[in-house]
Design a protein around this motif. Structure first.
Motif, PDB file in Angstrom:
ATOM      1  N   HIS A 144      26.598  -4.141 -20.212  1.00 55.43           N
ATOM      2  CA  HIS A 144      25.754  -3.893 -19.039  1.00 55.43           C
ATOM      3  C   HIS A 144      26.596  -3.137 -18.016  1.00 55.43           C
ATOM      4  CE1 HIS A 144      22.546  -4.494 -16.115  1.00 55.43           C
ATOM      5  NE2 HIS A 144      23.467  -4.857 -15.237  1.00 55.43           N
TER       6      HIS A 144
ATOM      7  N   TRP B   2      26.636  -1.196 -14.177  1.00 57.18           N
ATOM      8  CA  TRP B   2      25.911  -1.219 -12.910  1.00 57.18           C
ATOM      9  C   TRP B   2      26.816  -0.787 -11.773  1.00 57.18           C
ATOM     10  CZ3 TRP B   2      28.738  -5.256 -14.617  1.00 57.18           C
ATOM     11  CH2 TRP B   2      29.455  -5.999 -13.682  1.00 57.18           C
TER      12      TRP B   2
ATOM     13  N   LEU C 176      23.691 -15.096 -23.410  1.00 53.62           N
ATOM     14  CA  LEU C 176      24.968 -14.393 -23.431  1.00 53.62           C
ATOM     15  C   LEU C 176      26.123 -15.376 -23.304  1.00 53.62           C
ATOM     16  CD1 LEU C 176      24.100 -11.354 -21.129  1.00 53.62           C
ATOM     17  CD2 LEU C 176      23.749 -11.622 -23.597  1.00 53.62           C
TER      18      LEU C 176
ATOM     19  N   ALA D 274      21.677  -8.555 -17.005  1.00 56.30           N
ATOM     20  CA  ALA D 274      21.936  -8.301 -18.427  1.00 56.30           C
ATOM     21  C   ALA D 274      21.175  -9.290 -19.305  1.00 56.30           C
ATOM     22  CB  ALA D 274      23.434  -8.388 -18.698  1.00 56.30           C
TER      23      ALA D 274
ATOM     24  N   TRP E 160      22.079  -0.085 -16.747  1.00 57.49           N
ATOM     25  CA  TRP E 160      21.548  -0.118 -18.114  1.00 57.49           C
ATOM     26  C   TRP E 160      22.221  -1.230 -18.920  1.00 57.49           C
ATOM     27  CZ3 TRP E 160      25.231   0.591 -21.890  1.00 57.49           C
ATOM     28  CH2 TRP E 160      26.376   1.336 -21.561  1.00 57.49           C
ATOM     29  N   THR E 161      21.500  -1.686 -19.943  1.00 56.53           N
ATOM     30  CA  THR E 161      21.984  -2.742 -20.827  1.00 56.53           C
ATOM     31  C   THR E 161      21.900  -2.245 -22.256  1.00 56.53           C
ATOM     32  OG1 THR E 161      21.131  -4.415 -19.300  1.00 56.53           O
ATOM     33  CG2 THR E 161      21.689  -5.143 -21.529  1.00 56.53           C
TER      34      THR E 161
ATOM     35  N   SER F 240      18.256  -7.998 -21.817  1.00 54.24           N
ATOM     36  CA  SER F 240      18.470  -8.186 -23.257  1.00 54.24           C
ATOM     37  C   SER F 240      17.542  -9.239 -23.845  1.00 54.24           C
ATOM     38  CB  SER F 240      19.924  -8.573 -23.518  1.00 54.24           C
ATOM     39  OG  SER F 240      20.214  -9.849 -22.961  1.00 54.24           O
TER      40      SER F 240
ATOM     41  N   THR G  49      30.651  -7.093 -20.665  1.00 55.44           N
ATOM     42  CA  THR G  49      30.414  -7.206 -22.098  1.00 55.44           C
ATOM     43  C   THR G  49      30.237  -8.677 -22.451  1.00 55.44           C
ATOM     44  OG1 THR G  49      32.772  -7.328 -22.661  1.00 55.44           O
ATOM     45  CG2 THR G  49      31.749  -5.144 -22.612  1.00 55.44           C
TER      46      THR G  49
ATOM     47  N   VAL H  12      26.693  -7.029 -26.415  1.00 54.26           N
ATOM     48  CA  VAL H  12      25.894  -6.589 -25.270  1.00 54.26           C
ATOM     49  C   VAL H  12      26.807  -5.993 -24.214  1.00 54.26           C
ATOM     50  CG1 VAL H  12      24.300  -7.316 -23.438  1.00 54.26           C
ATOM     51  CG2 VAL H  12      24.150  -8.342 -25.731  1.00 54.26           C
TER      52      VAL H  12
ATOM     53  N   ALA I 201      24.813  -9.152 -11.895  1.00 56.10           N
ATOM     54  CA  ALA I 201      24.832  -8.307 -13.086  1.00 56.10           C
ATOM     55  C   ALA I 201      24.609  -9.137 -14.347  1.00 56.10           C
ATOM     56  CB  ALA I 201      26.163  -7.562 -13.168  1.00 56.10           C
TER      57      ALA I 201
END
Length: 487
Positions: A274, A276, A296, A288, A260-261, A292, A238, A272, A284
């Motif tokens: 992510h 996996w 981040l 992400a 998935w994100t 996105s 996150t 956000v 990862a």
């Protein structure tokens, strides 16, 4: 019974404490909250389905005040598509109802029949919330829309702000609060007699509620079995990202080959997530950021281990939230699961001497409700068509007998088999299954009583009403600005 003690942290603890205090105080029940150190990361966000509004109202939470304090936002649902932009069109799972009655009968069979006869309008076109989301608007229900059908919304609630708001409300309601760095459970036969805090304080109760993520009492102290579920991902990242010029009215999930994100807009940031498997945390994070397209910060990583307790109420310990059932994060059912536990615990709350029967009923109800929500998750994983090893694993997840029957019946004639313990509306299932390509081969025979021309007139009127109503709605940004001005 006079004392209920809750062990937990962050929002699950304080929502549980506030809900139980509000419900049980008239009966003279004292509620104690034993707060462990918080573990919510800055990027964590609670994705609240529409049903949470009823629980908030019961507790006395003002919606506007909550959104201001928690720095949250509304959401009309979530869109799931490929991160590459290739493949099938994104699937929009919007909250709320779809269509309105046709000649006094259910809309959906008439839509299925009309699609077979060449109707070009998709299911989403008849949804007030889906249409609003596609146009960047919020949808606020009123008397006119209520006559048409449900127009629900949920929330994106940043975890830290939500917990702070709930803690203040719980204290205001009279919950006794104990802070502890660590807690030891004192056993009494099959159950627990007291919680001993690290400062020596001893908290006694007749009933203990486990609201911890790890099931500290239910699994840790009592050793209750927890059945893990197969899942495509086992790690979740996150993070926070700057919000854009506007706040979208729904979440967006971007499916990549290896996971998935999710982008969850709130008032001041985009949260956000992510998910996996089989990659390092550094890989990862790069994935992400790429999916996105955002910078981040405040990155945190934790494991993903969905599953459910075999008996969420054991002896005198009741598990709620993730102590009872931890769902896969894709659809954001964590808060929904907590609400299910609270609603059924309040309904089954034991009068003195009647705990055994109520315990059995709670376990029966929760087992059914958890299974239905899990079926919804598996339905998406099993039927999606994303490319990559992550999604190949998802498609191979085992389907329950009940889910296999539901899909088969829907494919045959567009029916959703009614099941006890269902907490998701039929229209959520219809949107999911049709969006994943399950096209009903037939329809309810009653739809044949209406001439095609008459049905077409109904559809034109519906589409016109939806367009008209959506154009009257504010943008998400305008609504959030209006709430901010009230503060």
């Amino acid at each position: 019974m006079s004392v209920v003690a809750i062990l937990g942290r962050d929002a699950p603890l304080w929502l549980t404490a506030a809900a139980l205090r509000r419900a049980l105080a008239p009966g003279g029940v004292e509620v104690c909250a034993v707060a462990l150190p918080g573990d919510a990361a800055p990027g964590d966000v609670w994705r609240a389905w529409p049903g949470i509004e009823a629980l908030h109202a019961r507790i006395g939470i003002d919606e506007a005040a909550l959104l201001r304090t928690a720095r949250g936002a509304f959401t009309l649902g979530q869109s799931i598509g490929d991160a590459s932009g290739a493949g099938q069109a994104p699937l929009l799972l919007a909250h709320g109802g779809i269509g309105t009655a046709v000649a006094g009968e259910d809309f959906f069979p008439h839509w299925v029949k009309a699609r077979h006869r060449g109707l070009g309008a998709g299911l989403d076109d008849f949804s007030l919330t889906a249409t609003a989301a596609r146009q960047g608007r919020l949808f606020l229900p009123d008397a006119a829309s209520a006559r048409y059908g449900r127009a629900d919304y949920g929330y994106h609630l940043p975890a830290a702000g939500y917990a702070k708001s709930l803690k203040a409300i719980a204290a205001h309601l009279g919950v006794r609060v104990f802070e502890a760095g660590a807690v030891a459970a004192e056993r009494d036969g099959a159950g627990i007699a007291a919680l001993r805090l690290d400062d020596g304080t001893r908290v006694e109760a007749a009933l203990f509620v486990d609201a911890t993520r790890e099931g500290a009492l239910l699994r840790g102290a009592l050793g209750e079995a927890f059945e893990g579920w197969d899942a495509p991902g086992d790690r979740m990242l996150t993070a926070l990202a700057p919000r854009g010029a506007t706040v979208p009215p729904c979440a967006e999930v971007r499916a990549g080959a290896d996971g998935w994100t999710g982008l969850y807009p709130a008032l001041t940031h985009v949260h956000v997530a992510h998910v996996w498997r089989d990659a390092s945390d550094e890989e990862a994070l790069r994935a992400a950021a790429a999916a996105s397209g955002l910078e981040l910060e405040a990155v945190a990583v934790r494991g993903v281990a969905p599953g459910a307790a075999s008996r969420p109420w054991t002896a005198n310990v009741v598990g709620v939230g993730e102590a009872a059932a931890a769902f896969d994060p894709l659809h954001g059912f964590a808060l929904h699961g907590l609400q299910l536990g609270l609603v059924h615990l309040i309904a089954c709350f034991p009068a003195d001497g009647a705990m055994a029967a109520r315990r059995a009923e709670y376990n029966r109800l929760m087992t059914m409700h958890v299974a239905r929500v899990r079926d919804f998750e598996v339905a998406y994983f099993a039927l999606q068509r994303h490319a990559g090893a992550f999604w190949d694993t998802a498609r191979a997840l085992p389907r329950s007998v009940e889910l296999a029957h539901l899909i088969a019946l829907f494919r045959a004639r567009g029916e959703i088999a009614p099941q006890e313990g269902e907490s998701l509306p039929p229209d959520a299932w219809r949107a999911l299954l049709t969006g994943l390509g399950v096209v009903p081969e037939g329809w309810r025979p009653s739809a044949d009583r209406l001439a095609d021309e008459t049905a077409a007139a109904h559809f034109r009127a519906m589409l016109g009403f939806v367009r008209e109503q959506v154009l009257r709605q504010p943008t998400h940004d305008a609504m959030l600005a209006r709430i901010a001005r009230r503060g």
